[in-house]
Write a protein that holds these residues in place. Structure first.
Motif, PDB file in Angstrom:
ATOM      1  N   MET A   1       0.841  -1.181   0.000  1.00  0.00           N
ATOM      2  CA  MET A   1       0.000   0.000   0.000  1.00  0.00           C
ATOM      3  C   MET A   1       0.885   1.244   0.000  1.00  0.00           C
ATOM      4  O   MET A   1       1.834   1.328   0.773  1.00  0.00           O
TER       5      MET A   1
ATOM      6  N   ARG B   1     -11.035  -1.352   0.320  1.00  0.00           N
ATOM      7  CA  ARG B   1      -9.706  -1.628  -0.239  1.00  0.00           C
ATOM      8  C   ARG B   1      -9.644  -1.255  -1.717  1.00  0.00           C
ATOM      9  O   ARG B   1      -8.652  -0.683  -2.187  1.00  0.00           O
TER      10      ARG B   1
ATOM     11  N   TYR C   1      -8.182   2.374   0.381  1.00  0.00           N
ATOM     12  CA  TYR C   1      -8.018   2.567   1.820  1.00  0.00           C
ATOM     13  C   TYR C   1      -7.110   1.508   2.420  1.00  0.00           C
ATOM     14  O   TYR C   1      -7.242   0.311   2.127  1.00  0.00           O
ATOM     15  N   ASP C   2      -6.227   1.950   3.269  1.00  0.00           N
ATOM     16  CA  ASP C   2      -5.450   1.089   4.138  1.00  0.00           C
ATOM     17  C   ASP C   2      -6.304   0.875   5.383  1.00  0.00           C
ATOM     18  O   ASP C   2      -6.670   1.844   6.062  1.00  0.00           O
TER      19      ASP C   2
END
Length: 219
Positions: A1, A32, A36-37
């Motif tokens: 990421m 995801r 988004y992490d």
């Protein structure tokens, strides 16, 4: 990421009847896919971590009932006021921490009751907000689930409603907010009353407005 990925914090727990793990898992792939992490917490202690919340773009909460400490509540409220988004559905956001007025002011509404069992009912979209990103292009739809009676803040922007007919307890019909958004300082809050059970999200409109709500609320 990558380091510039957005960050979402999923806080889930409380009453197991709302299946907080199973239902939040429905939305993890979506988050995801949108970059988004993710961090998942089964403890409200994360709300006391100011550094973590400041680095979080979106809090997705599914925590029915339960108790929140004054420090945890203040931490969440401060984070949203500074720009962290907050989003959730059903009892996981509006039947949480019943004794905490500051939390209720943040969300803009609080669950009081629902008629026994599930019912078939219509969710009516608010025409004056038809171009809002959460509901744009959607139409009124039917659901078979609980219908929430709530007290709400007049400063929320109501995107959808449900109807309660007159009965032995209510002398006249009532239009009740079912989906809304609000601003809180620099932050945004998204709330949907729909989502008691996983298959509520099989209704395409429910799934769409919930996913859009998560994105809308995010920093």
């Amino acid at each position: 990421m990558t380091s510039d990925a957005r960050r979402a914090l999923v806080v889930r727990g409380g009453w197991e009847g709302h299946e907080p793990v199973k239902i939040t898992e429905l939305f993890l792939p979506f988050l995801r896919e949108h970059g988004y992490d993710l961090r998942i917490s089964d403890s409200l202690d994360v709300y006391g971590d100011a550094e973590l919340l400041a680095a979080t773009d979106l809090v997705v909460q599914c925590w029915t009932m339960g108790e929140i400490t004054r420090e945890q509540s203040a931490g969440l409220v401060a984070a949203v006021r500074a720009g962290t988004g907050l989003a959730g559905w059903h009892g996981g956001i509006v039947d949480s921490f019943r004794g905490d007025v500051g939390y209720h002011l943040l969300t803009g509404g609080q669950f009081l009751m629902h008629p026994h069992g599930f019912s078939d009912h219509t969710v009516t979209l608010a025409g004056k907000h038809a171009d809002h990103p959460v509901i744009a292009g959607l139409t009124d739809f039917r659901v078979h689930t609980e219908k929430y009676w709530m007290v709400t803040d007049p400063l929320i922007d109501v995107l959808a409603t449900t109807e309660f007919e007159a009965d032995a307890d209510r002398s006249r019909p009532v239009t009740m907010p079912a989906v809304w958004t609000r601003s809180w300082g620099a932050g945004r809050v998204f709330v949907s009353a729909i989502g008691h059970k996983p298959d509520d999200f099989d209704v395409p409109e429910v799934r769409a407005l919930t996913e859009r709500g998560l994105l809308w609320a995010s920093r």
